[in-house]
Structures are given as structure tokens and as C-alpha cells.
Design a protein around this motif. Structure first.
Motif, PDB file in Angstrom:
ATOM      1  N   PRO A   1      34.398  54.721-135.364  1.00 15.38           N
ATOM      2  CA  PRO A   1      35.515  55.258-136.161  1.00 15.38           C
ATOM      3  C   PRO A   1      35.548  56.780-136.208  1.00 15.38           C
ATOM      4  CG  PRO A   1      34.324  53.544-137.368  1.00 15.38           C
ATOM      5  CD  PRO A   1      33.488  53.917-136.184  1.00 15.38           C
ATOM      6  N   SER A   2      34.432  57.434-135.954  1.00 20.28           N
ATOM      7  CA  SER A   2      34.350  58.885-136.113  1.00 20.28           C
ATOM      8  C   SER A   2      34.863  59.658-134.912  1.00 20.28           C
ATOM      9  CB  SER A   2      32.890  59.293-136.386  1.00 20.28           C
ATOM     10  OG  SER A   2      32.400  58.658-137.546  1.00 20.28           O
ATOM     11  N   VAL A   3      35.091  58.985-133.776  1.00 24.96           N
ATOM     12  CA  VAL A   3      35.511  59.703-132.558  1.00 24.96           C
ATOM     13  C   VAL A   3      36.935  59.359-132.156  1.00 24.96           C
ATOM     14  CG1 VAL A   3      33.152  59.922-131.703  1.00 24.96           C
ATOM     15  CG2 VAL A   3      34.499  57.908-131.078  1.00 24.96           C
TER      16      VAL A   3
ATOM     17  N   THR B   1      40.177  60.747-124.470  1.00 25.30           N
ATOM     18  CA  THR B   1      39.948  59.357-124.069  1.00 25.30           C
ATOM     19  C   THR B   1      38.574  59.136-123.465  1.00 25.30           C
ATOM     20  OG1 THR B   1      42.315  59.060-123.659  1.00 25.30           O
ATOM     21  CG2 THR B   1      40.815  57.460-122.664  1.00 25.30           C
ATOM     22  N   MET B   2      38.147  60.020-122.565  1.00 19.45           N
ATOM     23  CA  MET B   2      36.879  59.826-121.872  1.00 19.45           C
ATOM     24  C   MET B   2      35.700  59.910-122.829  1.00 19.45           C
ATOM     25  SD  MET B   2      37.401  59.120-118.706  1.00 19.45           S
ATOM     26  CE  MET B   2      35.934  59.558-117.780  1.00 19.45           C
ATOM     27  N   ARG B   3      35.712  60.885-123.700  1.00 16.84           N
ATOM     28  CA  ARG B   3      34.622  61.006-124.672  1.00 16.84           C
ATOM     29  C   ARG B   3      34.624  59.841-125.651  1.00 16.84           C
ATOM     30  NH1 ARG B   3      35.389  66.293-123.254  1.00 16.84           N
ATOM     31  NH2 ARG B   3      33.482  67.549-123.121  1.00 16.84           N
TER      32      ARG B   3
ATOM     33  N   LYS C   1      29.199  68.604-125.507  1.00 20.87           N
ATOM     34  CA  LYS C   1      29.698  68.670-126.876  1.00 20.87           C
ATOM     35  C   LYS C   1      30.984  67.865-126.989  1.00 20.87           C
ATOM     36  CE  LYS C   1      27.703  73.242-127.700  1.00 20.87           C
ATOM     37  NZ  LYS C   1      27.993  74.644-128.023  1.00 20.87           N
ATOM     38  N   PRO C   2      31.221  67.214-128.097  1.00 21.93           N
ATOM     39  CA  PRO C   2      30.346  67.070-129.265  1.00 21.93           C
ATOM     40  C   PRO C   2      29.467  65.818-129.211  1.00 21.93           C
ATOM     41  CG  PRO C   2      32.461  66.151-129.803  1.00 21.93           C
ATOM     42  CD  PRO C   2      32.552  66.613-128.355  1.00 21.93           C
ATOM     43  N   ILE C   3      29.544  65.045-128.090  1.00 18.88           N
ATOM     44  CA  ILE C   3      28.856  63.748-128.074  1.00 18.88           C
ATOM     45  C   ILE C   3      27.335  63.899-128.167  1.00 18.88           C
ATOM     46  CG2 ILE C   3      30.684  62.537-126.840  1.00 18.88           C
ATOM     47  CD1 ILE C   3      29.078  62.842-124.300  1.00 18.88           C
ATOM     48  N   LEU C   4      26.809  65.120-127.884  1.00 21.49           N
ATOM     49  CA  LEU C   4      25.380  65.345-128.067  1.00 21.49           C
ATOM     50  C   LEU C   4      24.974  65.052-129.509  1.00 21.49           C
ATOM     51  CD1 LEU C   4      22.586  66.463-127.253  1.00 21.49           C
ATOM     52  CD2 LEU C   4      23.468  68.755-127.715  1.00 21.49           C
TER      53      LEU C   4
ATOM     54  N   GLY D   1      42.124  66.058-125.212  1.00 24.31           N
ATOM     55  CA  GLY D   1      42.321  65.748-123.796  1.00 24.31           C
ATOM     56  C   GLY D   1      42.179  66.915-122.871  1.00 24.31           C
ATOM     57  N   SER D   2      41.807  68.095-123.389  1.00 28.75           N
ATOM     58  CA  SER D   2      41.724  69.263-122.511  1.00 28.75           C
ATOM     59  C   SER D   2      40.499  69.234-121.617  1.00 28.75           C
ATOM     60  CB  SER D   2      41.708  70.546-123.376  1.00 28.75           C
ATOM     61  OG  SER D   2      40.551  70.560-124.199  1.00 28.75           O
ATOM     62  N   GLU D   3      39.441  68.533-122.048  1.00 21.71           N
ATOM     63  CA  GLU D   3      38.236  68.439-121.237  1.00 21.71           C
ATOM     64  C   GLU D   3      37.801  66.996-121.176  1.00 21.71           C
ATOM     65  OE1 GLU D   3      35.022  71.068-121.913  1.00 21.71           O
ATOM     66  OE2 GLU D   3      36.271  72.565-122.830  1.00 21.71           O
ATOM     67  N   ASN D   4      37.337  66.568-120.039  1.00 22.88           N
ATOM     68  CA  ASN D   4      36.846  65.216-119.872  1.00 22.88           C
ATOM     69  C   ASN D   4      35.457  65.220-119.287  1.00 22.88           C
ATOM     70  OD1 ASN D   4      39.177  63.991-120.814  1.00 22.88           O
ATOM     71  ND2 ASN D   4      40.140  63.999-118.787  1.00 22.88           N
ATOM     72  N   ILE D   5      34.733  64.165-119.521  1.00 25.12           N
ATOM     73  CA  ILE D   5      33.428  63.996-118.871  1.00 25.12           C
ATOM     74  C   ILE D   5      33.693  63.567-117.430  1.00 25.12           C
ATOM     75  CG2 ILE D   5      31.296  62.674-118.864  1.00 25.12           C
ATOM     76  CD1 ILE D   5      31.675  62.290-121.846  1.00 25.12           C
ATOM     77  N   PRO D   6      33.157  64.263-116.447  1.00 25.63           N
ATOM     78  CA  PRO D   6      33.432  63.890-115.059  1.00 25.63           C
ATOM     79  C   PRO D   6      32.953  62.479-114.782  1.00 25.63           C
ATOM     80  CG  PRO D   6      32.403  66.056-115.220  1.00 25.63           C
ATOM     81  CD  PRO D   6      32.313  65.452-116.581  1.00 25.63           C
TER      82      PRO D   6
END
Length: 398
Positions: free
Chosen positions: A139-141, A146-148, A335-338, A393-398
Motif C-alpha cells: 500500500p505504501s508504494v 510502475t516498474m518500482r 531510491k527509494p526502494i532501498l 514515471g520519470s525513472e524506471n528500473i532497467p
């Protein structure tokens, strides 16, 4: 207690939790922290009035188990598989497994050094603290790209499942290491086979049942599958995740003539209703679980300096080992998934399931609650600061 008063209290709890959810969506303060604080406040009020909620030790693990099943099911129903996602899924699996193992050994080392019990007992006690809580993380993300968001849903759900599997391996008596390994492989294969059978049977029921009550019986059947699997020490939570993924991605598994038997024209509508019921059921169960957990906590335990010291050490270990596991499995900005590594429902549930002979001697009760709160607050700060710096959506995990 008067029946009318009980109804008012239960209904008010749901409304308060709903309000907390709205506050959380605006402030990003995890609703779990607000629920825990409310539970602690209720404990102070009931102590003052000389009233006690009965059977807390029975209600808490039961609610935790039901909530865990529904939350993992909800996560599976939110994930869409495609031919190009297999590498992404494998990376989340690797991140979840490596993260649990590294964190478990690091925290076990802390318990072993500080409390002086056997390292095996330290490992068992550390396992609940090594598992990311999907009940808090998912719920927090919702506001992330989308990718994160998908990474966190996959990783936290897999972390719940892998954590339960490792915990069962550690606490269930077995013979040699080879016996343990064979038992693990056997149980995993058996669960997958059972999952596939259940998927087709339940999909048929969803498509064919015309009675106005159809979703609760299906959810009840999943509860039974989980409970029977637990009785035989199987990783039955894996079956719940597989079912959610299967139902939400039937186009990949149900083709040709199978469609005539297992799907109908109203299936997509039925699926959406099933998702809504699962989400709302998970919300209600999660509400009462965290309220009762807060109620079961003695406030004096939260003022224990030793508990604070250990909890801060656990927090540093969680973030440090998470950095290593994410660096080894992902590319790009972490960041911020760390910092999205909250401990919550599954941590409490596993901790309450530790057999007395495996719990390290001298463990302070306040550590559990403080770790849940600290990891949630760190996650909140990280998610809020990230969203302030980046557009969605500006940055995604490759």
C-alpha cells in the motif's frame, strides 16, 4: 459487554482505519503506524477503566494468518505477466532471497553477540526480522512509477513466501542436511502441483457458479488449502500467490478449447469484483490485526533503552544488507526502494510462531514493535522525499 457497544466499536475501528488510509495517501505516514498508536491508546484507556479484551493471544495470530493470505492474494491479482517480464521476475526473486539470507545472518550475529545464546536460536529469532512485510510495503508504494511499484509487489510477496519456507525449515525437526534439502524440494514441487490443480478448479467455479454468493466460498477454499498445507508443513502461501497470478493472467495459461470450459463472456467483470472483495477483506483483517497488536503491546516496553539500541542496530542491518542485495541484482537508481523494507504483519506472525526453545534468552519484547515502527517511518521519509524530487514515471528500473 453490550452487543450494541461492541458493534459500534468494531464499525468505528473500520471507519478510523479508512480515515487513516486517506491521511496516509496525503501525508505518506504509513497507516500501520497510526493503527499501532491507536491500539496502544486503546490499551491505556481499557487499563484505566479496568476492562480487558479477551483471547488476544489467540485472535492475533489467527488474524495475522488470514491477513497474510489475503494480502498475498491481492498482490498476485495486481500483477500482470508477459513474455518480456521473466528476467524482471527472476531478478526480484534473486533480490528477495539474497536479501533474506544476508539480513538473517546479520541480525542473527547481533543477537548472538549481544544475548549470548546459541547461533541456531539466534538464526530462528532473526528470521522474522529478515522478511519484508507485503502488508505494509504494497500500500505504501502506490504513488511510485510502475516498474518500482511492481518490483516492490513481487519482492515483498516473494519475501513473505521465502521467509515462511525458511522459518519452517529451521523450526521443524529433521534429520541430516540432505533430508532437509530433499524435504524442501519435495514440498515445493508438491505445492506447485496442488496450486495448478486448484487454479483450474477455482477458475471453473468462478466462471460457472451462478449463485449470487460465489467469491467468499472461493476465498474460503483458499483458506482451507493454506491451512491443510500448513498442517503438513508445506509452503502453502506459494499456492495463494500462484492462484492470484493465474487468475489475473489467464490468457497465458487458458487457450484453445480450455476457454470454452473455464471462461465465459463475463469473466473480466467477475475478476474485477473478485479483486474488490479481496482488497476490502484484506483491509478489514489488516485493520484489526494492527489494532490488536498495538493493544497487546505494553507501553513500558517501548521505553526500554536496550530495546531501542537493538532495534536501531536491526534497522541499520536491514538497510545495509538490502543495499548489498539490490546492488547485486538491479541496475540504476535504487531510491527509494532501498528503504522500502518495512517489517509488519508477517514479522509479527512468524515471531509469535517461534517455539519457546528456539527464542533467544533475554530478548526484549519492545524490539518487535520498535522495529515495525522504525522501518515504516524510514520507508515513509524515503518515499516522500523521492516523490518530491521526481515526477511519477520519470525513472524506471532497467
Amino acid at each position: 459487554m453490550d452487543t450494541s457497544l461492541l458493534i459500534i466499536m468494531l464499525s468505528s475501528s473500520v471507519l478510523i482505519s479508512y480515515g487513516f488510509d486517506l491521511v496516509s495517501s496525503r501525508t505518506k505516514l504509513p497507516s500501520v503506524v497510526l493503527l499501532l498508536a491507536t491500539g496502544v491508546a486503546i490499551r491505556q484507556a481499557t487499563d484505566y477503566l479496568g476492562v480487558a479484551i479477551p483471547y488476544v493471544n489467540v485472535i492475533l495470530p489467527t488474524l495475522g494468518t488470514l491477513g497474510l493470505i489475503l494480502i498475498v492474494l491481492e498482490g498476485g491479482l495486481d500483477l500482470e505477466l508477459s513474455g518480456g517480464k521473466h528476467k524482471f521476475i527472476l531478478r526480484t526473486l534473486a533480490a528477495a532471497l539474497l536479501g533474506i539470507l544476508l539480513c538473517m545472518f546479520a541480525i542473527a550475529g547481533i543477537f548472538y553477540i549481544l544475548l549470548g545464546d546459541s547461533f541456531y536460536n539466534a538464526m530462528v529469532t532473526a528470521t522474522p526480522f529478515a522478511v519484508i512485510s507485503s502488508a505494509v510495503a504494497i500500500p505504501s508504494v502506490r504513488g511510485l512509477d510502475t516498474m518500482r511499484r511492481e518490483f516492490v509487489v513481487y519482492e515483498s510477496s516473494l519475501s513473505d513466501i521465502l521467509g515462511l519456507m525458511l522459518f519452517n525449515i529451521l523450526v521443524i525437526p529433521s534429520g541430516s542436511g540432505w533430508d532437509t534439502a530433499l524435504q524442501f524440494v519435495y514440498s515445493t514441487v508438491l505445492v506447485i502441483v496442488i496450486s495448478v490443480i486448484c487454479c483450474f478448479v477455482l477458475l471453473y467455479l468462478i466462471s460457472r457458479i451462478t449463485h449470487h454468493v460465489k467469491y467468499l466460498p472461493i476465498i474460503s477454499a483458499l483458506f482451507i488449502v493454506y491451512a491443510v498445507g500448513k498442517m503438513y508443513h508445506l509452503s502453502s502461501l506459494l499456492a495463494i500467490l500462484v492462484f492470484g497470478l493465474f487468475i489475473n493472467n489467464t490468457e497465458l495459461f487458458v487457450r484453445g478449447r480450455l476457454k470454452d470450459y473455464l471462461k465465459n463472456d463475463l469473466f473480466e467483470h467477475e475478476l474485477q469484483q473478485f479483486k474488490h472483495l479481496t482488497a476490502e477483506s484484506a483491509f478489514v483483517i489488516r485493520t484489526f490485526f494492527f489494532l490488536i497488536f498495538g493493544y497487546a503491546t505494553n507501553i513500558s516496553e517501548l521505553a526500554d533503552i536496550d530495546a531501542w539500541i537493538v532495534s536501531i542496530l536491526l534497522l541499520l542491518s536491514i538497510i545495509g544488507t538490502r543495499y548489498i542485495s539490490l546492488k547485486a541484482t538491479l541496475k540504476g537508481d535504487l531510491k527509494p526502494i532501498l528503504y522500502v523494507a518495512p517489517r509488519g504483519l508477517v514479522t509479527v506472525l512468524l515471531f509469535l510462531s517461534i517455539p519457546p526453545q528456539y527464542l533467544v534468552v533475554g530478548f526484549r519484547d519492545g524490539i518487535l514493535m520498535l522495529t515495525v515502527i522504525l522501518t515504516s517511518l524510514v520507508m515513509m521519509v524515503a518515499v516522500v522525499s523521492y516523490r518530491q524530487r521526481h515526477e511519477e514515471g520519470s525513472e524506471n528500473i532497467p
